[in-house]
Design a protein around this motif. Structure first.
Motif, short mmCIF file in Angstrom:
data_model
loop_
_atom_site.label_atom_id
_atom_site.label_comp_id
_atom_site.label_asym_id
_atom_site.label_seq_id
_atom_site.Cartn_x
_atom_site.Cartn_y
_atom_site.Cartn_z
N PRO A 585 0.79 -1.25 0.00
CA PRO A 585 0.00 0.00 0.00
C PRO A 585 0.81 1.29 0.00
O PRO A 585 0.40 2.26 -0.61
N ARG A 586 1.94 1.35 0.68
CA ARG A 586 2.65 2.62 0.84
C ARG A 586 3.61 2.90 -0.34
O ARG A 586 4.74 3.36 -0.16
N LEU A 587 3.13 2.66 -1.54
CA LEU A 587 3.95 2.87 -2.73
C LEU A 587 4.34 4.34 -2.89
O LEU A 587 5.45 4.65 -3.35
N ASP A 588 3.46 5.24 -2.51
CA ASP A 588 3.75 6.67 -2.67
C ASP A 588 4.97 7.11 -1.87
O ASP A 588 5.58 8.15 -2.18
N ASP A 589 5.34 6.37 -0.83
CA ASP A 589 6.49 6.75 -0.01
C ASP A 589 7.82 6.38 -0.65
O ASP A 589 8.88 6.87 -0.23
N VAL A 590 7.79 5.53 -1.69
CA VAL A 590 9.05 5.11 -2.33
C VAL A 590 9.06 5.41 -3.83
O VAL A 590 10.06 5.16 -4.51
N ALA A 591 7.96 5.93 -4.36
CA ALA A 591 7.89 6.24 -5.79
C ALA A 591 7.00 7.45 -6.00
O ALA A 591 6.07 7.70 -5.22
N HIS A 592 7.30 8.19 -7.07
CA HIS A 592 6.51 9.37 -7.41
C HIS A 592 5.75 9.04 -8.70
O HIS A 592 6.32 9.09 -9.79
N VAL A 593 4.49 8.72 -8.56
CA VAL A 593 3.68 8.31 -9.71
C VAL A 593 2.70 9.43 -10.06
O VAL A 593 1.82 9.75 -9.26
N PRO A 594 2.84 10.03 -11.24
CA PRO A 594 1.88 11.08 -11.65
C PRO A 594 0.60 10.44 -12.19
O PRO A 594 0.64 9.49 -12.97
N TYR A 595 -0.53 10.97 -11.77
CA TYR A 595 -1.83 10.41 -12.18
C TYR A 595 -2.63 11.46 -12.95
O TYR A 595 -2.64 12.64 -12.61
N LEU A 596 -3.32 10.99 -13.99
CA LEU A 596 -4.30 11.82 -14.69
C LEU A 596 -5.67 11.65 -14.07
O LEU A 596 -6.52 12.55 -14.15
N SER A 597 -5.90 10.47 -13.48
CA SER A 597 -7.13 10.25 -12.73
C SER A 597 -6.86 9.16 -11.71
O SER A 597 -6.03 8.28 -11.92
N ASP A 612 -1.45 2.64 -17.73
CA ASP A 612 -0.91 3.80 -18.42
C ASP A 612 -2.01 4.47 -19.24
O ASP A 612 -2.79 3.80 -19.95
N GLU A 613 -2.08 5.80 -19.18
CA GLU A 613 -3.16 6.53 -19.83
C GLU A 613 -3.11 6.38 -21.35
O GLU A 613 -4.15 6.27 -22.02
N GLU A 614 -1.92 6.35 -21.93
CA GLU A 614 -1.81 6.23 -23.38
C GLU A 614 -2.34 4.88 -23.85
O GLU A 614 -3.07 4.79 -24.85
N PHE A 615 -2.01 3.81 -23.12
CA PHE A 615 -2.52 2.47 -23.44
C PHE A 615 -4.05 2.46 -23.31
O PHE A 615 -4.75 1.89 -24.15
N ALA A 616 -4.55 3.09 -22.25
CA ALA A 616 -6.00 3.13 -22.04
C ALA A 616 -6.70 3.88 -23.18
O ALA A 616 -7.75 3.46 -23.67
N ARG A 617 -6.10 4.99 -23.62
CA ARG A 617 -6.71 5.76 -24.70
C ARG A 617 -6.72 4.96 -26.01
O ARG A 617 -7.70 5.01 -26.76
N GLU A 618 -5.65 4.22 -26.28
CA GLU A 618 -5.59 3.43 -27.51
C GLU A 618 -6.67 2.37 -27.57
O GLU A 618 -7.16 2.03 -28.66
N HIS A 619 -7.07 1.84 -26.39
CA HIS A 619 -8.02 0.73 -26.37
C HIS A 619 -9.40 1.14 -25.83
O HIS A 619 -10.23 0.28 -25.54
N GLY A 620 -9.62 2.42 -25.66
CA GLY A 620 -10.93 2.89 -25.24
C GLY A 620 -11.27 2.58 -23.80
O GLY A 620 -12.45 2.38 -23.45
N VAL A 621 -10.27 2.54 -22.92
CA VAL A 621 -10.49 2.25 -21.50
C VAL A 621 -10.65 3.57 -20.74
O VAL A 621 -9.86 4.49 -20.91
N ARG A 622 -11.65 3.62 -19.87
CA ARG A 622 -11.88 4.78 -19.03
C ARG A 622 -11.86 4.39 -17.56
O ARG A 622 -12.05 3.22 -17.23
N THR A 623 -11.61 5.36 -16.71
CA THR A 623 -11.65 5.10 -15.28
C THR A 623 -13.02 4.54 -14.88
O THR A 623 -14.06 5.08 -15.29
N GLY A 624 -13.03 3.48 -14.12
CA GLY A 624 -14.26 2.83 -13.70
C GLY A 624 -14.63 1.63 -14.56
O GLY A 624 -15.52 0.85 -14.18
#
Length: 854
Positions: A585-597, A612-624
């Motif tokens: 769970p505490r990944l944010d304490d050891v890595a800096h991950v930028p999120y679009l959502s 990855d947002e680019e992969f999601a956009r290529e295949h029509g994946v949205r949050t949720g």
């Protein structure tokens, strides 16, 4: 005409020797790669065929595991009883093996291969199909005994009675060596350790009653295919069954990737040798024909027609190709033997006596050798056929040498424009495959354009490069510059050999430097841990390593990373098989991950996944969105997309989409996976240097795990990329060798052509030292001209290649200017070295004999 051709060939055999060397190198790399790959393939095919059971029953492989998870797939050992009852089964052997183990000696040093080959620990179950036999000591009995293979024992200086520690997935345990086994066939480079069956089941597979596979022997007269069908009916679905032939083919396919790398690298060298060899041969024949204008004109005056003259020149090329191909075939056999010896140093013991020289090898040798020379000599042969009978009465050069270069310029302009358009299209293309295709097309077209249009650049570029010669070296410098300008076609063809090699070097250098810079930037942007702990060759390690790290005084936080194979079905209907990462769970304490959502907490929640947002956009994946997913072992899940990242990170093979999920989700659907990395932060008030020392001391018993900070991690990535750089420098060395041959050949023939001129220069006061300096300056300016064109072209290729890499997340651009400058300075050295022999020959000429020369 035949007699005249043979006499001409023998009269100029010294001049043709360097061209024969170019043919030799081309043929040697082609035949050497074929012989080597055929030998290794045949040897391993024999190994796999001799050791495969008649039928093998294994857990079902539903996914390809590109990144090792450390989980060992098993089946119930009790299944052997059901299989043994099948009609036609002579015997069933329970296999308990693990390929991700490490063995250390009493000094806590690794015993086994360190070159990526596995250390395989399995149960000792003597049978007919075995790659080893017990040659010293006795078989293991009980939990504390083991056998070791002879190669590993000799390399690690291990003897019977020595104590070893086996580090396997479930944990580490000590053993005493009770015997030594020796390979009866080829040693594939792996280290082999054998335990008794109950110990192997517990220590390797996690408990009694488990097996990694079952080996089934057929009764006499029962075909493997029929027995496979019977066993499949008895055990039911959920298992992978293979006959001996299928098992051997499967093992050979896994080995094929390693062999293909070596084969294609060598064929790449062969391609470079062929390409630059063509320039060298074209230049040689063009100059020889120019010097024999009167001779050819006399043949025409005596009745030889154009066809006969053309055949005469092509016959000389055939003789040259025949000699070069024969010598290249012999050299290729020696090259293959050298590669086999290198494999032996890596622990893969192949016998040079079993070298596979199939009929395809000599056929390929002579097709390549004769093809290169005939193709290269065709244009000079056409020029020779155009010699007029009147040329016998004059000193005229061959027809066409003085013809304007307008046609060349037009062709170069059209082809170059097409190549530039392809490279520009590559820079803006979206799918990686399309961009890579445009890059290859652009490289080919711009290379052709530069070769064709090179002579047009000779006068403007060499006037600049040699502009300081008259001021620095006086009249000798002016003569050296003008000699290089005298025949643009010859100078362009001579420089082309070096240009091709340096263009490849320049392009690959920019690409590799950009890859390294991209990884460096990504590490700086995302890695926030004080230390990263990883296994050798990125392999997983047992849980006790993680427990040992957590017990170290001064450790503030440990975040685990694991891998699992995964197949997801996307909204556009695509089914992508990839590798997903699992984190604490505490990944944010050891890595800096930028999120679009979304966020890290959302992505690591139970049943969630981030991508990855680019992969999601290529295949029509949205949050949720909910994605059906298949895990190893046939487990299925519905994963909810809870976060989209904007890492823009380099992705390795099999890591499409950048999928990551929580450790709880991974353990539910992919149990048994081991930790692949630990991200460790020091506790408050503990200096990182102090913690590093404590971590290394705690991991002294686990030499397969390394402690790295950010700088070390960057160095690790650069070490991986250095493999590409070594290929670059190999291409550079090959290009330099052939380019030196080309410059030597051109200068040597040029000296012969200018014999009378040199004699007159000496007669009016030019000293031997000045003459040598003139030829050296001519050679240097030609070499630098080739280097400038090559590096300029390579820089353009590298910039285009970086745009393709950017589609895979490697967005940084880096130009290795020190390498470029070093190559440019090296071209001066190449020019000086290539001119040594021609300059000595010119300086030793008798002045009166040179003036009287016709």
């Amino acid at each position: 005409m035949l007699k005249a051709t043979l006499r001409s060939f023998l009269a100029h055999r010294g001049r043709l020797l360097l061209s024969a060397l170019a043919v030799l190198l081309s043929v040697a790399f082609v035949t050497g790669s074929l012989i080597f790959s055929d030998t290794v393939t045949r040897t391993f095919d024999r190994l796999f065929a001799s050791t495969a059971a008649d039928v093998t029953v294994a857990p079902l492989e539903d996914l390809t595991e590109r990144m090792p998870s450390g989980a060992v797939r098993t089946l119930p050992a009790s299944l052997a009883t059901e299989v043994a009852a099948v009609p036609g089964v002579a015997a069933v052997h329970v296999d308990a093996a693990a390929r991700n183990a490490t063995v250390v000696d009493s000094r806590r040093e690794t015993v086994g291969p360190t070159n990526g080959a596995p250390t395989i620990v399995s149960n000792w179950s003597p049978r007919e199909h075995m790659a080893v036999e017990l040659t010293a000591g006795r078989a293991p009995h009980g939990p504390g005994e083991a056998l070791l293979d002879r190669t590993t024992a000799d390399r690690g200086k291990v003897r019977i009675g020595d104590r070893l520690t086996v580090l396997a997935g479930p944990g580490s345990f000590p053993v005493r060596v009770t015997g030594i086994v020796t390979f009866t066939t080829t040693n594939p480079g792996a280290a082999l350790v054998f335990l008794d069956t109950p110990t192997a089941q517990v220590r390797l597979l996690g408990g009694p009653g488990r097996a990694s596979s079952l080996s089934v022997d057929a009764a006499p007269g029962v075909p493997d295919g029929e027995l496979k069908a019977r066993v499949a009916a008895a055990v039911g679905p959920g298992y992978e069954l293979r006959t001996a032939d299928e098992q051997a083919k499967n093992a050979a396919q896994r080995l094929g990737g390693f062999l293909d790398v070596i084969k294609y690298v060598m064929l790449g060298f062969a391609g470079v040798a062929v390409l630059v060899g063509i320039f060298l041969i074209v230049n040689t024949f063009s100059m020889l024909i120019a010097q024999r204008t009167r001779e050819l004109g006399l043949l025409r005056a005596l009745g030889a027609d154009r066809r006969q003259v053309r055949r005469s020149v092509l016959a000389e090329a055939l003789l040259l190709g025949l000699v070069g191909s024969t010598l290249g075939l012999a050299t290729g056999i020696g090259l293959a033997a050298g590669l086999i010896a290198l494999l032996g140093l890596a622990g893969v013991n192949l016998s040079a006596a079993e070298m596979a020289v199939t009929a395809a090898v000599p056929v390929s040798a002579y097709v390549v050798g004769l093809g290169v020379t005939v193709v290269a000599a065709y244009l000079p042969a056409r020029r020779a056929a155009a010699v007029s009978p009147m040329a016998a009465l004059s000193d005229a050069e061959v027809a066409g040498v003085g013809r304007p270069l307008r046609v060349r310029g037009l062709v170069a302009l059209v082809v170059g424009a097409a190549g530039a358009a392809a490279l520009a299209g590559c820079a803006v293309a979206e799918p990686t495959g399309r961009a890579a295709s445009l890059l290859g097309l652009g490289i080919a077209l711009t290379l052709v354009a530069m070769v064709v249009g090179g002579p047009l650049l000779v006068r403007p570029v060499i006037r600049v490069l040699g502009g300081a010669f008259p001021r620095v070296f006086g009249p000798v410098g002016r003569l050296g510059q003008r000699n290089a300008l005298r025949n643009p076609r010859r100078t362009g063809a001579t420089a082309s050999a070096l240009m091709v090699g340096l263009a490849l070097v320049g392009g690959l250098s920019v690409a590799s430097a950009s890859m390294a810079a991209s990884f460096d930037r990504q590490i700086d942007r995302t890695l926030g841990a004080d230390f990263v702990l990883q296994g050798a060759n990125f392999g997983p390690f047992p849980q006790e390593v993680t427990d040992a790290v957590r017990r170290v005084d001064g450790v503030g936080l440990v975040v685990r990373q694991r891998f699992t194979a995964l197949r997801v079905t996307l909204p556009d209907g695509a089914r992508v098989e990839t590798t997903a990462s699992g984190y604490d769970p505490r990944l944010d304490d050891v890595a800096h991950v930028p999120y679009l959502s979304g966020s890290t907490a959302a992505a690591l929640a139970d049943g969630a996944v981030g991508m990855d947002e680019e992969f999601a956009r290529e295949h029509g994946v949205r949050t949720g969105a909910v994605l059906p997913a298949l895990f190893p072992g046939g487990r299925t899940a519905s994963l909810r997309v809870a976060a989209l990242t904007d890492l823009d990170a380099p992705r390795g093979p099999g890591m499409a989409g950048g999928l990551f999920l929580g450790m709880a989700t991974l353990e539910r659907y992919a149990p048994g996976a081991q930790d692949a990395a630990l991200y460790v932060n020091a506790a408050e008030g503990v200096p990182p240097d102090v913690l590093r020392g404590r971590l290394e001391a705690a991991l002294d018993a686990y030499p397969q795990v390394q402690v790295r900070d950010q700088a070390d991690y960057k160095e690790l990535i650069r070490g991986q990329i250095s493999v590409l750089l070594r290929l670059v420098y190999g291409l550079l060395a090959l290009a330099i060798v052939i380019a030196v041959l080309g410059v030597v050949n051109t200068l040597a023939l040029s000296v012969v052509e200018r014999t009378r001129e040199i004699g007159l220069l000496r007669a009016i006061g030019l000293s031997r030292r000045q003459l040598r300096r003139m030829i050296h300056l001519e050679s240097v300016v030609i070499a630098v001209f080739g280097a400038v064109l090559g590096l300029g072209l390579g820089l353009v290729w590298g910039l285009a290649a970086q745009r393709v890499l950017a589609l895979e997340g490697m967005t940084a651009l880096a130009v290795p200017w020190p390498v470029m400058v070093a190559v440019l300075v090296g071209s001066v050295v190449v020019g000086l070295a290539a001119a040594v022999l021609p300059a000595l020959r010119a300086a030793r000429m008798n002045v009166l004999a040179a003036i009287a020369h016709e």
